[in-house]
Design a protein around this motif. Structure first.
Motif, PDB file in Angstrom:
ATOM      1  N   SER A 256       0.828  -1.207   0.000  1.00 19.65           N
ATOM      2  CA  SER A 256       0.000   0.000   0.000  1.00 19.65           C
ATOM      3  C   SER A 256       0.860   1.254   0.000  1.00 19.65           C
ATOM      4  O   SER A 256       0.614   2.203  -0.760  1.00 19.65           O
ATOM      5  CB  SER A 256      -0.928  -0.006   1.218  1.00 19.65           C
ATOM      6  OG  SER A 256      -1.644   1.206   1.315  1.00 19.65           O
ATOM      7  N   VAL A 257       1.892   1.278   0.844  1.00 18.58           N
ATOM      8  CA  VAL A 257       2.782   2.441   0.898  1.00 18.58           C
ATOM      9  C   VAL A 257       3.511   2.603  -0.433  1.00 18.58           C
ATOM     10  O   VAL A 257       3.629   3.715  -0.968  1.00 18.58           O
ATOM     11  CB  VAL A 257       3.787   2.298   2.052  1.00 18.58           C
ATOM     12  CG1 VAL A 257       4.807   3.428   2.015  1.00 18.58           C
ATOM     13  CG2 VAL A 257       3.064   2.291   3.391  1.00 18.58           C
ATOM     14  N   LYS A 259       2.661   1.687  -3.457  1.00 18.34           N
ATOM     15  CA  LYS A 259       1.796   2.166  -4.543  1.00 18.34           C
ATOM     16  C   LYS A 259       1.523   3.660  -4.417  1.00 18.34           C
ATOM     17  O   LYS A 259       1.439   4.372  -5.419  1.00 18.34           O
ATOM     18  CB  LYS A 259       0.491   1.372  -4.548  1.00 18.34           C
ATOM     19  CG  LYS A 259       0.656  -0.049  -5.083  1.00 18.34           C
ATOM     20  CD  LYS A 259      -0.667  -0.774  -5.178  1.00 18.34           C
ATOM     21  CE  LYS A 259      -0.484  -2.154  -5.817  1.00 18.34           C
ATOM     22  NZ  LYS A 259      -1.766  -2.893  -5.907  1.00 18.34           N
ATOM     23  N   ARG A 260       1.392   4.147  -3.184  1.00 15.86           N
ATOM     24  CA  ARG A 260       1.190   5.592  -3.013  1.00 15.86           C
ATOM     25  C   ARG A 260       2.434   6.356  -3.407  1.00 15.86           C
ATOM     26  O   ARG A 260       2.361   7.419  -4.036  1.00 15.86           O
ATOM     27  CB  ARG A 260       0.823   5.892  -1.559  1.00 15.86           C
ATOM     28  CG  ARG A 260      -0.550   5.379  -1.149  1.00 15.86           C
ATOM     29  CD  ARG A 260      -0.815   5.647   0.326  1.00 15.86           C
ATOM     30  NE  ARG A 260      -1.548   4.540   0.929  1.00 15.86           N
ATOM     31  CZ  ARG A 260      -1.719   4.374   2.221  1.00 15.86           C
ATOM     32  NH1 ARG A 260      -1.192   5.240   3.069  1.00 15.86           N
ATOM     33  NH2 ARG A 260      -2.400   3.354   2.696  1.00 15.86           N
ATOM     34  N   ARG A 263       3.223   7.158  -7.132  1.00 10.43           N
ATOM     35  CA  ARG A 263       2.471   8.263  -7.741  1.00 10.43           C
ATOM     36  C   ARG A 263       3.050   9.634  -7.389  1.00 10.43           C
ATOM     37  O   ARG A 263       2.563  10.641  -7.881  1.00 10.43           O
ATOM     38  CB  ARG A 263       1.002   8.184  -7.312  1.00 10.43           C
ATOM     39  CG  ARG A 263       0.283   6.943  -7.823  1.00 10.43           C
ATOM     40  CD  ARG A 263      -1.210   7.046  -7.628  1.00 10.43           C
ATOM     41  NE  ARG A 263      -1.589   6.963  -6.223  1.00 10.43           N
ATOM     42  CZ  ARG A 263      -1.926   5.843  -5.600  1.00 10.43           C
ATOM     43  NH1 ARG A 263      -1.915   4.708  -6.269  1.00 10.43           N
ATOM     44  NH2 ARG A 263      -2.288   5.849  -4.327  1.00 10.43           N
ATOM     45  N   ASP A 299      -0.589  10.624   4.007  1.00  7.37           N
ATOM     46  CA  ASP A 299      -1.117   9.611   3.090  1.00  7.37           C
ATOM     47  C   ASP A 299      -0.245   8.362   3.025  1.00  7.37           C
ATOM     48  O   ASP A 299      -0.742   7.279   2.735  1.00  7.37           O
ATOM     49  CB  ASP A 299      -1.322  10.199   1.692  1.00  7.37           C
ATOM     50  CG  ASP A 299      -0.047  10.728   1.073  1.00  7.37           C
ATOM     51  OD1 ASP A 299       0.893  11.021   1.823  1.00  7.37           O
ATOM     52  OD2 ASP A 299      -0.002  10.851  -0.168  1.00  7.37           O
ATOM     53  N   TRP A 300       1.049   8.505   3.298  1.00  7.39           N
ATOM     54  CA  TRP A 300       1.899   7.314   3.285  1.00  7.39           C
ATOM     55  C   TRP A 300       2.554   7.060   4.649  1.00  7.39           C
ATOM     56  O   TRP A 300       2.826   5.916   4.998  1.00  7.39           O
ATOM     57  CB  TRP A 300       2.966   7.407   2.191  1.00  7.39           C
ATOM     58  CG  TRP A 300       4.017   8.462   2.394  1.00  7.39           C
ATOM     59  CD1 TRP A 300       3.962   9.751   1.991  1.00  7.39           C
ATOM     60  CD2 TRP A 300       5.277   8.300   3.051  1.00  7.39           C
ATOM     61  NE1 TRP A 300       5.101  10.425   2.347  1.00  7.39           N
ATOM     62  CE2 TRP A 300       5.941   9.551   2.999  1.00  7.39           C
ATOM     63  CE3 TRP A 300       5.916   7.231   3.671  1.00  7.39           C
ATOM     64  CZ2 TRP A 300       7.195   9.762   3.548  1.00  7.39           C
ATOM     65  CZ3 TRP A 300       7.178   7.428   4.222  1.00  7.39           C
ATOM     66  CH2 TRP A 300       7.796   8.683   4.152  1.00  7.39           C
TER      67      TRP A 300
END
Length: 325
Positions: A256-257, A259-260, A263, A299-300
């Motif tokens: 998850s981290v 993939k963020r 971007r 967010d991360w």
């Protein structure tokens, strides 16, 4: 950080275009930038002549085998930092070499054939001059390579107009790669020295027809054996603060981290590795405030247990290219 002067807007546009497609013609780049072709050709030639940007091709294991990519953090004896980093950069299988702040004085990546990794990690790397401590981690998955870094200078439409095709990446250590043929190794040698060498020049050097040379080059790129790269200091594009991050995540949250972070435009390189920290990140920012803001983003960081940050003081090697040569 490498001390450099930021480029003019037109030069930044040319370098950004070469990052997308290092073999794009000056007319094509001029059309995309909406600038006079003569100006683009003149400025582009000067950027290449002065080595502010270098177009090259990076070849993965030309002799074949199973790829092992290892990130090394070295602690050095007092005053020996440059000696250790220089020795690391001189290794033919090293990809990048940085002098950094923090616990490690020198950070570098090696791409070896797996059968050689044991000897390299246990015998050769600890013997680097000036090294007093070595920590290694194996790259298990590459989320973003430096050949994919686009610093946001061009619009998506401009990038699409320059790009012939997305460069794939063969999963690290996933398959055994066949040795390149003699002609393919010669193509790799020529393009490592000059990524803008013409098909006619490649054909003459390899005794292939231009059509065959073009097909061989296309195959090498499509199969993930060769990557087109524009080697440039992030500082001249307006990103003078470069940092290495090692991130330890909560169990089950690494993907998850990652993939963020893929971007985030400032992220140049992102890999999942073995060791205490699961993610290794190379990021370039406009200033220290921008880096601080990134490090405090919820967010991360909400899924991060620990983040170790080191500033890149000096890059001796990028994408297999020595910067002081």
């Amino acid at each position: 950080m490498n001390v450099t002067r930021a480029l003019t807007p037109i030069d930044r546009g040319i370098v950004a275009a070469l990052q997308v497609n290092g073999r794009a013609g000056w007319r094509r780049i001029a059309t995309v930038l909406d600038a006079p072709e003569r100006t683009v050709a003149s400025r582009g030639a000067e950027l290449l002549r002065s080595r502010q940007v270098r177009t090259t091709y990076f070849t993965v294991l030309p002799q074949g085998g199973v790829l092992d990519s290892t990130v090394v953090h070295a602690r050095c004896a007092s005053g020996m930092n440059r000696l250790t980093a220089t020795a690391a950069a001189e290794r033919p299988t090293s990809v990048f070499t940085y002098l950094t702040t923090g616990d490690a004085d020198c950070v570098f990546e090696l791409m070896n054939e797996r059968a050689r990794s044991l000897s390299v990690i246990l015998d050769e790397i600890p013997g680097l001059p000036g090294a007093v401590g070595i920590e290694t981690s194996t790259v298990l998955k590459l989320y973003k390579g430096t050949h994919q870094w686009l610093p946001g200078i061009l619009s998506p439409d401009q990038v699409a107009a320059l790009r012939d095709k997305e460069q794939a990446w063969e999963p690290t250590g996933a398959v055994e790669l066949a040795p390149l043929r003699r002609e393919e190794q010669e193509i790799a040698r020529i393009l490592a020295a000059d990524g803008r060498a013409t098909i006619e020049e490649i054909a003459r050097a390899t005794a292939l027809s231009p059509a065959s040379a073009r097909r061989r080059l296309a195959h090498l790129q499509e199969s993930g054996r060769m990557f087109d790269r524009a080697v440039v200091e992030p500082a001249i594009l307006g990103f003078p603060v470069e940092a290495i991050l090692r991130i330890r995540t909560f169990p089950g949250r690494t993907e998850s981290v990652a993939k963020r972070l893929t971007r985030v435009p400032e992220v140049r390189y992102l890999a999942f590795t073995t060791g205490r920290h699961q993610l290794f990140v190379d990021i370039a920012c406009t200033d220290h405030a921008a880096l601080a803001n990134f490090l405090m983003r919820a967010d991360w960081t909400e899924d991060a247990v620990e983040v170790d940050t080191a500033i890149v003081l000096h890059a001796l090697k990028r994408s297999g290219v020595r910067l002081d040569n």
